[in-house]
Motif scaffolding. Structure first.
Motif, PDB file in Angstrom:
ATOM      1  N   LEU A  15      23.729 -65.851 -20.913  1.00  0.00           N
ATOM      2  CA  LEU A  15      25.614 -65.945 -21.099  1.00  0.00           C
ATOM      3  C   LEU A  15      25.999 -64.490 -21.232  1.00  0.00           C
ATOM      4  CD1 LEU A  15      28.384 -68.095 -21.639  1.00  0.00           C
ATOM      5  CD2 LEU A  15      27.057 -68.079 -23.767  1.00  0.00           C
ATOM      6  N   LEU A  16      25.760 -63.887 -22.979  1.00  0.00           N
ATOM      7  CA  LEU A  16      26.318 -63.019 -23.227  1.00  0.00           C
ATOM      8  C   LEU A  16      26.148 -61.362 -22.021  1.00  0.00           C
ATOM      9  CD1 LEU A  16      25.078 -62.505 -26.819  1.00  0.00           C
ATOM     10  CD2 LEU A  16      27.493 -63.830 -25.596  1.00  0.00           C
ATOM     11  N   HIS A  17      25.538 -61.932 -20.295  1.00  0.00           N
ATOM     12  CA  HIS A  17      26.052 -60.855 -19.703  1.00  0.00           C
ATOM     13  C   HIS A  17      27.029 -60.966 -19.056  1.00  0.00           C
ATOM     14  CE1 HIS A  17      21.230 -60.867 -19.354  1.00  0.00           C
ATOM     15  NE2 HIS A  17      21.548 -59.929 -18.499  1.00  0.00           N
ATOM     16  N   PHE A  18      27.830 -62.611 -19.102  1.00  0.00           N
ATOM     17  CA  PHE A  18      28.900 -62.691 -18.303  1.00  0.00           C
ATOM     18  C   PHE A  18      30.101 -62.337 -19.216  1.00  0.00           C
ATOM     19  CE2 PHE A  18      25.307 -64.757 -16.273  1.00  0.00           C
ATOM     20  CZ  PHE A  18      26.216 -64.224 -15.024  1.00  0.00           C
ATOM     21  N   THR A  19      30.153 -62.833 -20.502  1.00  0.00           N
ATOM     22  CA  THR A  19      30.986 -63.313 -21.383  1.00  0.00           C
ATOM     23  C   THR A  19      30.725 -62.706 -22.877  1.00  0.00           C
ATOM     24  OG1 THR A  19      33.106 -64.402 -22.215  1.00  0.00           O
ATOM     25  CG2 THR A  19      31.153 -65.517 -21.755  1.00  0.00           C
ATOM     26  N   PHE A  20      31.971 -62.031 -23.951  1.00  0.00           N
ATOM     27  CA  PHE A  20      30.998 -62.419 -25.329  1.00  0.00           C
ATOM     28  C   PHE A  20      32.345 -63.659 -25.864  1.00  0.00           C
ATOM     29  CE2 PHE A  20      33.176 -62.099 -29.325  1.00  0.00           C
ATOM     30  CZ  PHE A  20      31.373 -61.528 -29.742  1.00  0.00           C
ATOM     31  N   THR A  21      31.137 -64.117 -26.105  1.00  0.00           N
ATOM     32  CA  THR A  21      31.462 -65.856 -27.284  1.00  0.00           C
ATOM     33  C   THR A  21      31.287 -66.205 -28.384  1.00  0.00           C
ATOM     34  OG1 THR A  21      31.344 -68.050 -26.678  1.00  0.00           O
ATOM     35  CG2 THR A  21      29.515 -67.124 -26.398  1.00  0.00           C
ATOM     36  N   THR A  22      31.910 -66.722 -29.749  1.00  0.00           N
ATOM     37  CA  THR A  22      31.209 -66.651 -30.620  1.00  0.00           C
ATOM     38  C   THR A  22      30.981 -68.510 -30.566  1.00  0.00           C
ATOM     39  OG1 THR A  22      34.129 -66.740 -31.720  1.00  0.00           O
ATOM     40  CG2 THR A  22      32.150 -64.834 -31.223  1.00  0.00           C
ATOM     41  N   LYS A  23      31.016 -69.602 -29.257  1.00  0.00           N
ATOM     42  CA  LYS A  23      31.202 -70.648 -29.486  1.00  0.00           C
ATOM     43  C   LYS A  23      29.754 -70.640 -30.014  1.00  0.00           C
ATOM     44  CE  LYS A  23      30.704 -73.988 -25.995  1.00  0.00           C
ATOM     45  NZ  LYS A  23      31.398 -75.334 -26.894  1.00  0.00           N
ATOM     46  N   PRO A  24      29.795 -72.211 -31.156  1.00  0.00           N
ATOM     47  CA  PRO A  24      28.049 -72.926 -31.175  1.00  0.00           C
ATOM     48  C   PRO A  24      27.934 -73.798 -30.805  1.00  0.00           C
ATOM     49  CG  PRO A  24      30.245 -73.219 -32.806  1.00  0.00           C
ATOM     50  CD  PRO A  24      30.611 -72.372 -31.916  1.00  0.00           C
ATOM     51  N   PHE A  25      26.462 -72.830 -30.092  1.00  0.00           N
ATOM     52  CA  PHE A  25      26.034 -74.052 -29.710  1.00  0.00           C
ATOM     53  C   PHE A  25      24.542 -74.978 -30.147  1.00  0.00           C
ATOM     54  CE2 PHE A  25      27.898 -70.537 -27.162  1.00  0.00           C
ATOM     55  CZ  PHE A  25      28.354 -71.535 -25.480  1.00  0.00           C
ATOM     56  N   LYS A  26      24.631 -76.128 -29.536  1.00  0.00           N
ATOM     57  CA  LYS A  26      23.321 -76.814 -30.469  1.00  0.00           C
ATOM     58  C   LYS A  26      22.255 -76.402 -29.527  1.00  0.00           C
ATOM     59  CE  LYS A  26      26.200 -81.025 -31.748  1.00  0.00           C
ATOM     60  NZ  LYS A  26      26.142 -81.896 -31.271  1.00  0.00           N
ATOM     61  N   ASN A  27      22.027 -76.630 -28.454  1.00  0.00           N
ATOM     62  CA  ASN A  27      20.623 -76.207 -27.327  1.00  0.00           C
ATOM     63  C   ASN A  27      20.800 -75.498 -25.977  1.00  0.00           C
ATOM     64  OD1 ASN A  27      21.498 -78.130 -25.957  1.00  0.00           O
ATOM     65  ND2 ASN A  27      21.048 -80.458 -27.372  1.00  0.00           N
ATOM     66  N   SER A  28      20.005 -75.200 -26.015  1.00  0.00           N
ATOM     67  CA  SER A  28      20.328 -74.828 -24.184  1.00  0.00           C
ATOM     68  C   SER A  28      21.035 -75.428 -23.489  1.00  0.00           C
ATOM     69  CB  SER A  28      18.596 -74.200 -23.787  1.00  0.00           C
ATOM     70  OG  SER A  28      17.689 -75.471 -23.743  1.00  0.00           O
ATOM     71  N   HIS A  29      21.077 -76.863 -23.300  1.00  0.00           N
ATOM     72  CA  HIS A  29      21.485 -77.648 -21.988  1.00  0.00           C
ATOM     73  C   HIS A  29      23.193 -77.473 -22.933  1.00  0.00           C
ATOM     74  CE1 HIS A  29      18.043 -79.584 -21.392  1.00  0.00           C
ATOM     75  NE2 HIS A  29      17.003 -78.599 -22.523  1.00  0.00           N
ATOM     76  N   GLU A  30      23.500 -77.125 -23.811  1.00  0.00           N
ATOM     77  CA  GLU A  30      24.701 -76.560 -23.955  1.00  0.00           C
ATOM     78  C   GLU A  30      25.450 -75.355 -23.520  1.00  0.00           C
ATOM     79  OE1 GLU A  30      26.032 -77.124 -28.270  1.00  0.00           O
ATOM     80  OE2 GLU A  30      26.196 -79.401 -27.787  1.00  0.00           O
ATOM     81  N   VAL A  31      24.345 -74.592 -23.109  1.00  0.00           N
ATOM     82  CA  VAL A  31      24.847 -73.067 -23.283  1.00  0.00           C
ATOM     83  C   VAL A  31      24.857 -73.401 -21.288  1.00  0.00           C
ATOM     84  CG1 VAL A  31      23.972 -70.357 -22.414  1.00  0.00           C
ATOM     85  CG2 VAL A  31      23.725 -71.854 -24.783  1.00  0.00           C
ATOM     86  N   ILE A  32      24.101 -73.824 -20.740  1.00  0.00           N
ATOM     87  CA  ILE A  32      23.654 -74.185 -19.234  1.00  0.00           C
ATOM     88  C   ILE A  32      24.729 -74.939 -18.683  1.00  0.00           C
ATOM     89  CG2 ILE A  32      22.115 -75.410 -17.604  1.00  0.00           C
ATOM     90  CD1 ILE A  32      19.982 -73.930 -19.368  1.00  0.00           C
ATOM     91  N   LYS A  33      25.224 -75.476 -19.541  1.00  0.00           N
ATOM     92  CA  LYS A  33      26.583 -76.514 -19.100  1.00  0.00           C
ATOM     93  C   LYS A  33      28.038 -75.898 -18.633  1.00  0.00           C
ATOM     94  CE  LYS A  33      29.098 -81.039 -20.023  1.00  0.00           C
ATOM     95  NZ  LYS A  33      29.702 -81.874 -20.972  1.00  0.00           N
ATOM     96  N   PHE A  34      27.983 -74.647 -20.690  1.00  0.00           N
ATOM     97  CA  PHE A  34      28.900 -73.821 -20.461  1.00  0.00           C
ATOM     98  C   PHE A  34      28.898 -73.123 -18.906  1.00  0.00           C
ATOM     99  CE2 PHE A  34      30.810 -70.329 -22.807  1.00  0.00           C
ATOM    100  CZ  PHE A  34      31.969 -70.733 -22.994  1.00  0.00           C
ATOM    101  N   LEU A  35      27.773 -72.021 -18.987  1.00  0.00           N
ATOM    102  CA  LEU A  35      27.686 -71.530 -17.742  1.00  0.00           C
ATOM    103  C   LEU A  35      27.563 -72.206 -16.632  1.00  0.00           C
ATOM    104  CD1 LEU A  35      24.372 -69.449 -18.845  1.00  0.00           C
ATOM    105  CD2 LEU A  35      26.573 -68.551 -18.313  1.00  0.00           C
TER     106      LEU A  35
END
Length: 165
Positions: A121-141
């Motif tokens: 994710l950090l390859h594309f954007t800076f974020t301080t958004k809290p994520f619970k797990n990898s699935h949330e990160v994938i959905k956000f991407l």
């Protein structure tokens, strides 16, 4: 003839047989996503040196402590180095893992607070958004960056490289 003696071809050089001076190990707690990323990075970016051998270690170890212990076993020479890549994933012995790594200055840690996907994710954007797990990160991407990321994708590095060019 004199002509041939004067202009004969030089002797062919022997292949470069220098001894590798050190090894650089990368050990990942994930079995596919992170190791595939680093393997492709090494190939695509042609990261090599005739004096340093870069080895992405296939290991069955899955906890940070086990990975650091495995790294210690692999380090033979004083100038060998290891990077241990792991994330939070509910493990409880992170403090012990960091202490264990600190006892050997040749071992470094690449720690992702949630998951390796945060690194992506950090390859594309800076974020301080809290994520619970990898699935949330994938959905956000997928929703915010229009990246259809799948775990264990062997072409992950190439996709990231293409997005960043």
């Amino acid at each position: 003839s004199i002509f041939l003696k004067r202009f004969k071809m030089p002797k062919q050089r022997k292949q470069n047989h220098r001894k590798v001076n050190s090894k650089f190990f990368i050990l990942c707690e994930g079995k596919k996503t992170a190791p595939l990323y680093f393997k492709r990075l090494k190939i695509v970016e042609r990261i090599y040196s005739p004096l340093v051998e870069i080895i992405i270690v296939n290991t069955e170890k899955t906890s940070a402590v086990e990975l650091i212990e495995e790294a210690k076993k692999l380090l033979e020479a004083e100038n060998d180095k290891a990077w241990v890549v792991f994330d939070k994933d509910g493990y409880t012995k992170h403090k012990e893992a960091f202490s264990l790594a600190e006892s050997d200055k040749r071992i470094n840690i690449a720690f992702s607070s949630i998951s390796f996907e945060v690194w992506i994710l950090l390859h594309f954007t800076f974020t301080t958004k809290p994520f619970k797990n990898s699935h949330e990160v994938i959905k956000f991407l997928k929703v915010k960056q229009y990246i259809d990321l799948k775990k264990n994708d062997p072409d992950l590095y190439m996709k990231l490289k293409a997005k960043n060019e």
